[in-house]
Design an enzyme around this catalytic site. Structure first.
Site, PDB file in Angstrom:
ATOM      1  N   HIS A 172       0.843  -1.213   0.000  1.00 21.80           N
ATOM      2  CA  HIS A 172       0.000   0.000   0.000  1.00 21.80           C
ATOM      3  C   HIS A 172       0.872   1.256   0.000  1.00 21.80           C
ATOM      4  O   HIS A 172       0.593   2.220  -0.701  1.00 21.80           O
ATOM      5  CB  HIS A 172      -0.874   0.062   1.263  1.00 21.80           C
ATOM      6  CG  HIS A 172      -1.828  -1.081   1.421  1.00 21.80           C
ATOM      7  ND1 HIS A 172      -1.759  -1.957   2.477  1.00 21.80           N
ATOM      8  CD2 HIS A 172      -2.875  -1.478   0.665  1.00 21.80           C
ATOM      9  CE1 HIS A 172      -2.736  -2.848   2.383  1.00 21.80           C
ATOM     10  NE2 HIS A 172      -3.426  -2.589   1.290  1.00 21.80           N
ATOM     11  N   GLN A 227     -18.048  -6.897  -0.115  1.00 21.18           N
ATOM     12  CA  GLN A 227     -17.171  -7.714  -0.964  1.00 21.18           C
ATOM     13  C   GLN A 227     -16.728  -8.997  -0.274  1.00 21.18           C
ATOM     14  O   GLN A 227     -15.921  -9.741  -0.807  1.00 21.18           O
ATOM     15  CB  GLN A 227     -15.973  -6.903  -1.471  1.00 21.18           C
ATOM     16  CG  GLN A 227     -14.921  -6.554  -0.425  1.00 21.18           C
ATOM     17  CD  GLN A 227     -13.841  -5.642  -0.992  1.00 21.18           C
ATOM     18  OE1 GLN A 227     -14.070  -4.479  -1.280  1.00 21.18           O
ATOM     19  NE2 GLN A 227     -12.641  -6.185  -1.162  1.00 21.18           N
ATOM     20  N   GLY A 239      -2.707  -2.245  -6.783  1.00 19.21           N
ATOM     21  CA  GLY A 239      -1.558  -3.156  -6.810  1.00 19.21           C
ATOM     22  C   GLY A 239      -1.805  -4.311  -7.776  1.00 19.21           C
ATOM     23  O   GLY A 239      -2.932  -4.814  -7.894  1.00 19.21           O
ATOM     24  N   GLN A 240      -0.737  -4.749  -8.411  1.00 17.79           N
ATOM     25  CA  GLN A 240      -0.808  -5.868  -9.359  1.00 17.79           C
ATOM     26  C   GLN A 240      -1.113  -7.190  -8.647  1.00 17.79           C
ATOM     27  O   GLN A 240      -1.548  -8.143  -9.263  1.00 17.79           O
ATOM     28  CB  GLN A 240       0.514  -5.939 -10.144  1.00 17.79           C
ATOM     29  CG  GLN A 240       0.719  -7.166 -11.006  1.00 17.79           C
ATOM     30  CD  GLN A 240      -0.266  -7.260 -12.161  1.00 17.79           C
ATOM     31  OE1 GLN A 240      -0.899  -6.272 -12.547  1.00 17.79           O
ATOM     32  NE2 GLN A 240      -0.422  -8.459 -12.706  1.00 17.79           N
ATOM     33  N   ASP A 253      -3.558  -7.920  -6.794  1.00 17.62           N
ATOM     34  CA  ASP A 253      -4.960  -8.196  -7.085  1.00 17.62           C
ATOM     35  C   ASP A 253      -5.191  -7.932  -8.576  1.00 17.62           C
ATOM     36  O   ASP A 253      -5.912  -7.003  -8.954  1.00 17.62           O
ATOM     37  CB  ASP A 253      -5.855  -7.310  -6.219  1.00 17.62           C
ATOM     38  CG  ASP A 253      -5.666  -7.606  -4.743  1.00 17.62           C
ATOM     39  OD1 ASP A 253      -5.992  -8.723  -4.328  1.00 17.62           O
ATOM     40  OD2 ASP A 253      -5.143  -6.745  -4.020  1.00 17.62           O
ATOM     41  N   GLN A 297      -8.742  -7.795  -9.892  1.00 17.34           N
ATOM     42  CA  GLN A 297      -9.408  -6.566  -9.410  1.00 17.34           C
ATOM     43  C   GLN A 297      -9.009  -5.374 -10.281  1.00 17.34           C
ATOM     44  O   GLN A 297      -9.864  -4.577 -10.692  1.00 17.34           O
ATOM     45  CB  GLN A 297      -9.008  -6.327  -7.961  1.00 17.34           C
ATOM     46  CG  GLN A 297      -9.375  -4.955  -7.433  1.00 17.34           C
ATOM     47  CD  GLN A 297      -9.166  -4.836  -5.936  1.00 17.34           C
ATOM     48  OE1 GLN A 297      -9.962  -5.344  -5.165  1.00 17.34           O
ATOM     49  NE2 GLN A 297      -8.116  -4.167  -5.512  1.00 17.34           N
ATOM     50  N   MET A 332       3.293  -9.297  -0.420  1.00 17.19           N
ATOM     51  CA  MET A 332       2.749  -8.655   0.781  1.00 17.19           C
ATOM     52  C   MET A 332       1.229  -8.608   0.706  1.00 17.19           C
ATOM     53  O   MET A 332       0.661  -8.323  -0.349  1.00 17.19           O
ATOM     54  CB  MET A 332       3.314  -7.258   0.920  1.00 17.19           C
ATOM     55  CG  MET A 332       4.775  -7.322   1.259  1.00 17.19           C
ATOM     56  SD  MET A 332       5.324  -5.837   2.071  1.00 17.19           S
ATOM     57  CE  MET A 332       7.048  -6.228   2.257  1.00 17.19           C
ATOM     58  N   SER A 333       0.594  -8.914   1.818  1.00 17.82           N
ATOM     59  CA  SER A 333      -0.867  -8.946   1.885  1.00 17.82           C
ATOM     60  C   SER A 333      -1.279  -8.754   3.338  1.00 17.82           C
ATOM     61  O   SER A 333      -0.594  -9.243   4.246  1.00 17.82           O
ATOM     62  CB  SER A 333      -1.361 -10.313   1.399  1.00 17.82           C
ATOM     63  OG  SER A 333      -2.689 -10.533   1.817  1.00 17.82           O
TER      64      SER A 333
END
Ligand code: PAF
Length: 294
Positions: A37, A61, A147-148, A150, A153, A184-185
């Site tokens: 982020h 969601q 971000g790539q 997701d 999305q 990273m998540s």
């Protein structure tokens, strides 16, 4: 940095910045901020005058059996990280303002949303497209950053923006990884020590897939088989999907003849993680010259 928890205040500020001729960069998030982020915030800061980051755990969601209630929330920590990365505003509206009683309007992007994550999370992308449309309407950004990680999305949002003439530029930035390759998540926080080690199989299997394509493999079935075998060797890992798809239509490809998205979703224990890479095939002449399997 301003903390804004009301839609009307955020909309007023956005109008004010527009009047002053300032550009707005926007990073929508659900909080539990990490380097992924923050890299979006830093990039937004370089290209726009005012950077808004939203923190909103969007209930619509999440499926009924998903992790809405336990999704990590720590606004104090997020505030500090967002401030240090250069955000000018944190927008964190309450659910009751975003979805008032009788709320009934949704954005549904057809075609791209019933595959990959959409297949195992029905309704997920309807929730994402709806909240992002609402956030865009309130924040009125010039550029929005995603971000790539997701990947689906980002593709869904780009299509929604194009189809609905939203007039916002969408920038998709590379996946930020831990030293051992794990993407990273916010959901990495759920992993136990052992699961954290097991989770490295996601990136390792994608590296394997990339290596095969670099060596001239063009048959997606063979790559999917190799990736599947590698993940299956880890006892704590359970595959949701391993897919090789066209980067725009998200349809499965029969042959790797142009750039493709290799996307995976894997349960590590109870935690569902996703990762992906984009790969291009090596030109036929190149792989033939090297005597590599095509
Ligand atoms: O990627 C996320 O964190 C969310 O899906 C988003 C884009 C903030 C919408 O709730």
């Amino acid at each position: 940095m301003k903390l804004v928890d009301s839609i009307s205040r955020m909309a007023t500020l956005a109008r004010m910045y527009k009047k002053e001729g300032k550009s707005i960069g926007f990073v929508p998030t659900m909080g539990a901020l990490h380097e992924g982020h923050l890299s979006l915030v830093r990039t937004a800061k370089k290209h726009t005058d005012v950077v808004v980051i939203s923190i909103f755990v969007n209930p619509i969601q999440f499926g009924e059996t998903e992790d809405l209630d336990k999704y990590p929330r720590d606004i104090k920590r997020d505030e500090e990280l967002a401030r240090t990365a250069g955000a000018d505003i944190i927008f964190y509206p309450p659910v009751s303002q975003m979805y008032t009683d009788g709320y009934s309007t949704y954005v549904f992007v057809e075609g791209l949303t019933d595959t990959l994550c959409g297949a195992s999370r029905p309704g997920h992308f309807k929730g994402v497209a709806t909240v992002v449309t609402k956030l865009f309407g309130i924040v009125k950004p010039d550029i929005a950053y995603f971000g790539q990680k997701d990947a689906q999305q980002a593709i869904v949002i780009k299509k929604m923006v194009e189809d609905l003439n939203v007039g916002i530029e969408i920038k998709v930035l590379p996946i930020v990884r831990e030293e051992d390759g794990l993407a990273m998540s916010s959901r990495n926080a759920y992993l136990s020590e052992e699961e954290r080690r097991d989770a490295t199989v996601l990136y390792r299997s994608l590296e394997k897939a990339e290596g095969m394509t670099k060596h001239g493999e063009k048959d997606p079935k063979k790559i999917i088989k190799a990736v599947t075998e590698m993940i299956t060797e880890v006892p704590g890992a359970k595959i949701d999907y391993v897919s090789i798809v066209d980067t725009k239509s998200l349809k499965n490809v029969d042959k790797i003849s142009q750039e493709v998205l290799i996307a995976i979703a894997v349960y590590i224990g109870k935690t569902r993680l996703i990762d992906n890479i984009m790969v291009k095939p090596v030109p036929e002449a190149h792989s033939a010259r090297k005597g590599l399997a095509v």
